[in-house]
Design a protein around this motif. Structure first.
Motif, PDB file in Angstrom:
ATOM      1  N   HIS A 131       0.845  -1.207   0.000  1.00 11.11           N
ATOM      2  CA  HIS A 131       0.000   0.000   0.000  1.00 11.11           C
ATOM      3  C   HIS A 131       0.881   1.258   0.000  1.00 11.11           C
ATOM      4  CE1 HIS A 131      -3.403   2.629   1.341  1.00 11.11           C
ATOM      5  NE2 HIS A 131      -2.408   3.287   1.906  1.00 11.11           N
ATOM      6  N   CYS A 132       1.860   1.299   0.919  1.00 13.35           N
ATOM      7  CA  CYS A 132       2.721   2.478   1.043  1.00 13.35           C
ATOM      8  C   CYS A 132       3.573   2.669  -0.210  1.00 13.35           C
ATOM      9  CB  CYS A 132       3.638   2.355   2.263  1.00 13.35           C
ATOM     10  SG  CYS A 132       2.738   2.476   3.790  1.00 13.35           S
ATOM     11  N   TYR A 133       4.012   1.541  -0.774  1.00 14.04           N
ATOM     12  CA  TYR A 133       4.859   1.634  -1.965  1.00 14.04           C
ATOM     13  C   TYR A 133       4.068   2.190  -3.148  1.00 14.04           C
ATOM     14  CZ  TYR A 133       8.431   0.210  -5.353  1.00 14.04           C
ATOM     15  OH  TYR A 133       9.383   0.208  -6.333  1.00 14.04           O
ATOM     16  N   ASP A 134       2.883   1.626  -3.375  1.00 18.94           N
ATOM     17  CA  ASP A 134       2.058   2.105  -4.493  1.00 18.94           C
ATOM     18  C   ASP A 134       1.660   3.563  -4.302  1.00 18.94           C
ATOM     19  OD1 ASP A 134       2.179  -0.355  -5.743  1.00 18.94           O
ATOM     20  OD2 ASP A 134       0.302  -1.087  -4.892  1.00 18.94           O
ATOM     21  N   LEU A 135       1.274   3.899  -3.076  1.00 18.63           N
ATOM     22  CA  LEU A 135       0.868   5.282  -2.800  1.00 18.63           C
ATOM     23  C   LEU A 135       2.038   6.247  -2.996  1.00 18.63           C
ATOM     24  CD1 LEU A 135      -1.135   7.407  -1.745  1.00 18.63           C
ATOM     25  CD2 LEU A 135      -0.478   6.775   0.581  1.00 18.63           C
ATOM     26  N   SER A 136       3.211   5.892  -2.435  1.00 15.39           N
ATOM     27  CA  SER A 136       4.323   6.845  -2.492  1.00 15.39           C
ATOM     28  C   SER A 136       4.844   7.000  -3.921  1.00 15.39           C
ATOM     29  CB  SER A 136       5.435   6.442  -1.520  1.00 15.39           C
ATOM     30  OG  SER A 136       5.798   5.110  -1.685  1.00 15.39           O
ATOM     31  N   ARG A 137       4.849   5.890  -4.697  1.00 13.61           N
ATOM     32  CA  ARG A 137       5.282   6.023  -6.096  1.00 13.61           C
ATOM     33  C   ARG A 137       4.363   6.951  -6.874  1.00 13.61           C
ATOM     34  NH1 ARG A 137       5.702   0.355  -8.776  1.00 13.61           N
ATOM     35  NH2 ARG A 137       3.860   0.137  -7.487  1.00 13.61           N
ATOM     36  N   MET A 138       3.071   6.803  -6.626  1.00 11.51           N
ATOM     37  CA  MET A 138       2.113   7.646  -7.330  1.00 11.51           C
ATOM     38  C   MET A 138       2.276   9.114  -6.914  1.00 11.51           C
ATOM     39  SD  MET A 138      -0.062   7.773  -9.680  1.00 11.51           S
ATOM     40  CE  MET A 138      -0.566   6.121 -10.151  1.00 11.51           C
ATOM     41  N   LEU A 139       2.533   9.337  -5.611  1.00 16.79           N
ATOM     42  CA  LEU A 139       2.736  10.710  -5.132  1.00 16.79           C
ATOM     43  C   LEU A 139       3.980  11.318  -5.786  1.00 16.79           C
ATOM     44  CD1 LEU A 139       1.914  10.234  -1.330  1.00 16.79           C
ATOM     45  CD2 LEU A 139       0.602  11.592  -2.965  1.00 16.79           C
ATOM     46  N   VAL A 140       5.046  10.511  -5.909  1.00 16.16           N
ATOM     47  CA  VAL A 140       6.273  10.995  -6.551  1.00 16.16           C
ATOM     48  C   VAL A 140       5.991  11.353  -8.015  1.00 16.16           C
ATOM     49  CG1 VAL A 140       8.545  10.250  -7.398  1.00 16.16           C
ATOM     50  CG2 VAL A 140       7.924   9.882  -5.008  1.00 16.16           C
ATOM     51  N   LYS A 146       3.435  12.479  -9.195  1.00 12.39           N
ATOM     52  CA  LYS A 146       2.676  13.731  -9.253  1.00 12.39           C
ATOM     53  C   LYS A 146       3.520  14.908  -8.784  1.00 12.39           C
ATOM     54  CE  LYS A 146      -1.931  11.813  -8.925  1.00 12.39           C
ATOM     55  NZ  LYS A 146      -2.125  12.066 -10.373  1.00 12.39           N
ATOM     56  N   GLY A 147       4.821  14.670  -8.606  1.00 12.07           N
ATOM     57  CA  GLY A 147       5.733  15.772  -8.295  1.00 12.07           C
ATOM     58  C   GLY A 147       5.977  16.019  -6.819  1.00 12.07           C
ATOM     59  N   HIS A 148       5.499  15.126  -5.945  1.00 13.95           N
ATOM     60  CA  HIS A 148       5.742  15.305  -4.521  1.00 13.95           C
ATOM     61  C   HIS A 148       7.059  14.640  -4.122  1.00 13.95           C
ATOM     62  CE1 HIS A 148       1.775  16.981  -4.060  1.00 13.95           C
ATOM     63  NE2 HIS A 148       1.261  15.942  -4.712  1.00 13.95           N
ATOM     64  N   ASP A 149       7.567  15.086  -2.975  1.00 15.29           N
ATOM     65  CA  ASP A 149       8.847  14.594  -2.475  1.00 15.29           C
ATOM     66  C   ASP A 149       8.521  13.656  -1.299  1.00 15.29           C
ATOM     67  OD1 ASP A 149      11.485  14.375  -1.829  1.00 15.29           O
ATOM     68  OD2 ASP A 149      11.657  16.371  -0.935  1.00 15.29           O
ATOM     69  N   VAL A 150       8.726  12.352  -1.486  1.00 14.81           N
ATOM     70  CA  VAL A 150       8.275  11.394  -0.473  1.00 14.81           C
ATOM     71  C   VAL A 150       9.453  10.666   0.169  1.00 14.81           C
ATOM     72  CG1 VAL A 150       6.755   9.440   0.023  1.00 14.81           C
ATOM     73  CG2 VAL A 150       6.165  11.029  -1.806  1.00 14.81           C
ATOM     74  N   ASP A 179     -12.643   2.956 -10.618  1.00 14.39           N
ATOM     75  CA  ASP A 179     -12.772   3.477  -9.251  1.00 14.39           C
ATOM     76  C   ASP A 179     -11.601   3.179  -8.321  1.00 14.39           C
ATOM     77  OD1 ASP A 179     -15.225   4.496  -9.854  1.00 14.39           O
ATOM     78  OD2 ASP A 179     -16.290   2.661  -9.308  1.00 14.39           O
ATOM     79  N   TYR A 180     -10.734   2.269  -8.674  1.00 18.40           N
ATOM     80  CA  TYR A 180      -9.718   1.854  -7.707  1.00 18.40           C
ATOM     81  C   TYR A 180      -8.290   2.077  -8.210  1.00 18.40           C
ATOM     82  CZ  TYR A 180     -13.525  -0.274  -5.073  1.00 18.40           C
ATOM     83  OH  TYR A 180     -14.685  -0.483  -4.358  1.00 18.40           O
ATOM     84  N   THR A 181      -8.073   3.189  -8.902  1.00 20.34           N
ATOM     85  CA  THR A 181      -6.730   3.454  -9.421  1.00 20.34           C
ATOM     86  C   THR A 181      -5.930   4.248  -8.388  1.00 20.34           C
ATOM     87  OG1 THR A 181      -7.414   5.534 -10.401  1.00 20.34           O
ATOM     88  CG2 THR A 181      -7.565   3.558 -11.779  1.00 20.34           C
ATOM     89  N   TRP A 182      -4.657   4.022  -8.363  1.00 19.53           N
ATOM     90  CA  TRP A 182      -3.788   4.758  -7.427  1.00 19.53           C
ATOM     91  C   TRP A 182      -3.756   6.238  -7.741  1.00 19.53           C
ATOM     92  CZ3 TRP A 182      -2.533   3.521  -2.813  1.00 19.53           C
ATOM     93  CH2 TRP A 182      -2.544   2.163  -2.450  1.00 19.53           C
ATOM     94  N   ASP A 183      -4.008   6.554  -9.017  1.00 20.45           N
ATOM     95  CA  ASP A 183      -4.035   7.958  -9.398  1.00 20.45           C
ATOM     96  C   ASP A 183      -5.093   8.710  -8.593  1.00 20.45           C
ATOM     97  OD1 ASP A 183      -3.375  10.100 -11.472  1.00 20.45           O
ATOM     98  OD2 ASP A 183      -5.571   9.939 -11.618  1.00 20.45           O
ATOM     99  N   LYS A 184      -6.295   8.117  -8.513  1.00 21.26           N
ATOM    100  CA  LYS A 184      -7.369   8.752  -7.732  1.00 21.26           C
ATOM    101  C   LYS A 184      -7.021   8.778  -6.246  1.00 21.26           C
ATOM    102  CE  LYS A 184     -11.659   8.280 -10.254  1.00 21.26           C
ATOM    103  NZ  LYS A 184     -12.948   7.622 -10.359  1.00 21.26           N
ATOM    104  N   ILE A 185      -6.517   7.646  -5.758  1.00 21.06           N
ATOM    105  CA  ILE A 185      -6.221   7.530  -4.335  1.00 21.06           C
ATOM    106  C   ILE A 185      -5.183   8.569  -3.920  1.00 21.06           C
ATOM    107  CG2 ILE A 185      -5.295   5.976  -2.576  1.00 21.06           C
ATOM    108  CD1 ILE A 185      -6.342   3.698  -4.559  1.00 21.06           C
ATOM    109  N   ALA A 186      -4.158   8.741  -4.767  1.00 15.64           N
ATOM    110  CA  ALA A 186      -3.109   9.717  -4.452  1.00 15.64           C
ATOM    111  C   ALA A 186      -3.685  11.129  -4.407  1.00 15.64           C
ATOM    112  CB  ALA A 186      -1.981   9.625  -5.483  1.00 15.64           C
TER     113      ALA A 186
END
Lengths: 383, 229
Positions: free
Chosen positions: A21-30, A32-36, A361-368
């Motif tokens: 969960h954390c890996y998928d979320l953090s990769r998606m956040l990165v 999108k230009g965030h620093d994780v 409905d369940y893409t990491w893009d939306k979740i991020a």
């Protein structure tokens, strides 16, 4: 945003679902230009960048139990956080489950950062509160929700459960569903030999999960004779580690050992291949905060028969993406498996519906995006 | 010149040895015109008045622990918050921790504020008998605390020897100051002054017990293999 995340497990270490969960979320956040930055456990100190995510693995020490162990680990995380915060100030600290609550709260209080806390499950659901040890874990879960500026839960039903259990104000608790990384399913290279798991003429009914009471395997085993009476050419493949011997001997006692195959723990690539080969997935859980298994099955276009409980209420749409059975009810589970095994076209139709549902409905893009929305609220950028 | 001092203590109680030590030191320092901030745990909101120039900040903790160790790890988060607020509001020149029970706040505050850390070890876990299931992890905490401190004070010969042998502290890092002797507080103040004038370097001279050895080595040189993977 500059995001600091604390999780006790992170790939390649995989115990429950929090790591991926954390890996998928953090990769998606990165992306999108965030620093994780991830603070996690490792048996030796190490730093690495995984697809743009900075990962710091920190050792703990010998401890009499997991609570003290995580307390000590928390202090190591906090020291690293102080150092990283000096390079550039973080915007938020995000803790996952009770083991990182002491770290999350310590970092929040020392560095004066807004804290976000994600609850993936509760001790009450996992093992029940029956002694001072499990009570302390329950207390830590409550403490995390109390100290956090914003709380995230992974399922709608679970969100309500947690809100009442810990008396969390409605304004600070959020429900952000879990997701699946579909590309992992589409790009998967490992192909298992179907004949290693079942005869060519047999249909495969697949269970994936830890072999624990919570997952309701005894109800599945209880339903097997009823299924075999209508569909004798069925093989039940049970993939997962845990109380293997216990359930194997149970299958033997029921007299279905020749129709069940316990694979033990399997790596992710093999699981994906199994999901694709299976005719049907079953999720007979008695407690399930989220129920990712139905989504993973959906990614492989395989419908799921699952208990109408917790997160499975949402991740399966009855007679559309799969079928619901009554929780802890052998006959109901048996009936639903039989219904779906009669009609192959219907199963295929449900499988493709399930796939469409998760693509939407369940893409990491939306979740991020939802998650950064919660970060922003914690930072008081918006209401 | 030392103008403001932060003292960390588990509690400020009557007739309790660590509390009396902290109070006596605070009164002396205040008498020298130094602003003293004592940050400690208390479950009652009752104010402690120790005199002009001494500020006692009592912090509550909303969660009960299942053991002293777990409780202290959470309680220290409150010490950190309160001390950080004092630091941002008024600042301080020295952090003085007392015993392992203040370790995580003492260590983290020293790193956060980059101010020198002095620690008094009133007794070590080894001296107390090493008799609970948390003794080993508490001893680890004592090791970390004395490792991070610029100077470690011991009250008596017995503790001094335990610090040398059980926690493997180098001789030059420990000062034996007996609080039963007249004028001991002046010696502590002298140490404050010396340490705030010099750069903290002595921590690297510490020998390493086996339990934390691997961690420290890898902290200094992260293994390349790990980084590549």
């Amino acid at each position: 945003m500059r995001i600091l995340m604390a999780t006790w497990e992170f790939p390649p270490l995989k115990v429950g679902g929090i790591g991926s969960h954390c890996y998928d979320l953090s990769r998606m956040l990165v992306s999108k230009g965030h620093d994780v930055h991830i603070l996690t456990y490792g048996d030796k100190y190490s730093e690495e960048s995984m697809e743009g995510v900075s990962v710091y693995r920190l050792p703990s020490t010998q401890a009499p139990d997991t609570i003290s162990w995580s307390m000590f680990l928390s202090h190591q995380m906090e020291k690293k956080a102080i150092e990283l915060n000096k390079e550039e100030r973080f915007d938020v600290v995000h803790a996952h489950d009770w083991m990182t609550v002491p770290a999350g709260v310590g970092i929040k209080k020392l560095l004066n950062l807004p804290m976000i806390f994600t609850l993936h499950s509760t001790e009450k659901g996992r093992s029940g509160i029956h002694d001072s040890y499990t009570k302390m874990i329950n207390d830590l879960e409550w403490y995390g929700t109390y100290e956090a500026n914003e709380v995230i839960t992974v399922g709608k039903d679970f969100c309500n459960e947690v809100r009442h259990m810990f008396n969390i104000p409605e304004s600070k608790i959020h429900y952000i569903r879990n997701g699946v990384d579909i590309s992992r399913f589409d790009k998967n290279k490992i192909e298992l030999e179907r004949s290693d798991y079942a005869d060519d003429w047999e249909k495969i009914v697949l269970f994936v999960g830890r072999l624990a009471h919570q997952k309701g395997i005894e109800y599945l085993l209880g339903a097997v004779p009823g299924v075999l009476s209508q569909h004798p050419d069925t093989k039940f493949v049970i993939a997962g580690g845990g109380a293997l011997d216990y359930y194997k001997s149970m299958a033997y006692r029921i007299g279905i050992a020749h129709k069940t195959y316990f694979t033990g723990y399997l790596p992710e690539d093999s699981l994906i291949s199994l999901f694709k080969k299976a005719d049907l997935t079953v999720a007979p859980s008695v407690y399930e905060p989220f129920g990712i298994v139905a989504l993973e099955s959906a990614a492989a276009r395989t419908p799921t028969v699952g208990s109408y409980v917790g997160g499975l209420k949402e991740t399966i749409i009855h007679e559309n993406t799969g079928l619901h059975s009554y929780p802890a009810h052998i006959q109901s589970l048996c009936d639903q498996i039989n219904r779906s095994l009669w009609d192959e076209d219907w199963r295929k139709w449900m499988g493709s519906n399930a796939r469409k549902m998760i693509e939407k409905d369940y893409t990491w893009d939306k979740i991020a995006r939802w998650t950064t929305g919660v970060y922003g609220k914690a930072m008081e950028l918006w209401d | 010149m030392i103008k403001k001092v932060l003292l960390l203590s588990r509690e400020i109680a009557e007739n309790e040895s660590v509390s009396e030590y902290v109070k006596s030191l605070a009164v002396f320092l205040a008498g020298k015109g130094i602003e003293v901030h004592i940050v400690c745990f208390s479950s009652s909101p009752e104010e402690a008045k120790l005199g002009e120039g001494i500020h006692v900040h009592k912090v509550p903790l909303i969660i009960h622990g299942d053991s002293l160790f777990n409780w202290s790890m959470l309680m220290n988060n409150e010490l950190k918050r309160c001390s950080r607020e004092i630091f941002e509001w008024k600042g301080f020149d020295i952090i003085h921790g007392n015993d392992w029970i203040t370790s995580t706040s003492a260590i983290s505050l020293a790193k956060f504020t980059e101010k020198p850390l002095i620690v008094t070890i009133h007794s070590t876990e080894k001296e107390r008998g090493f008799g609970t299931k948390h003794s080993s992890i508490i001893s680890d905490m004592e090791w970390w605390l004395t490792y991070e401190a610029g100077c470690v004070l011991s009250n008596n010969e017995r503790t001094y020897q335990s610090l040398r042998q059980d926690l493997q502290l180098p001789e030059e890092k420990i000062k034996l100051i007996n609080p039963l002797q007249k004028g001991w507080q002046a010696e502590v103040l002298e140490i404050y002054e010396n340490i705030s004038g010099t750069k903290v370097e002595s921590r690297e001279k510490v020998a390493r017990p086996p339990s934390v050895e691997n961690h420290l080595q890898s902290e200094i040189t992260p293994s390349n293999e790990q980084v590549k993977r």
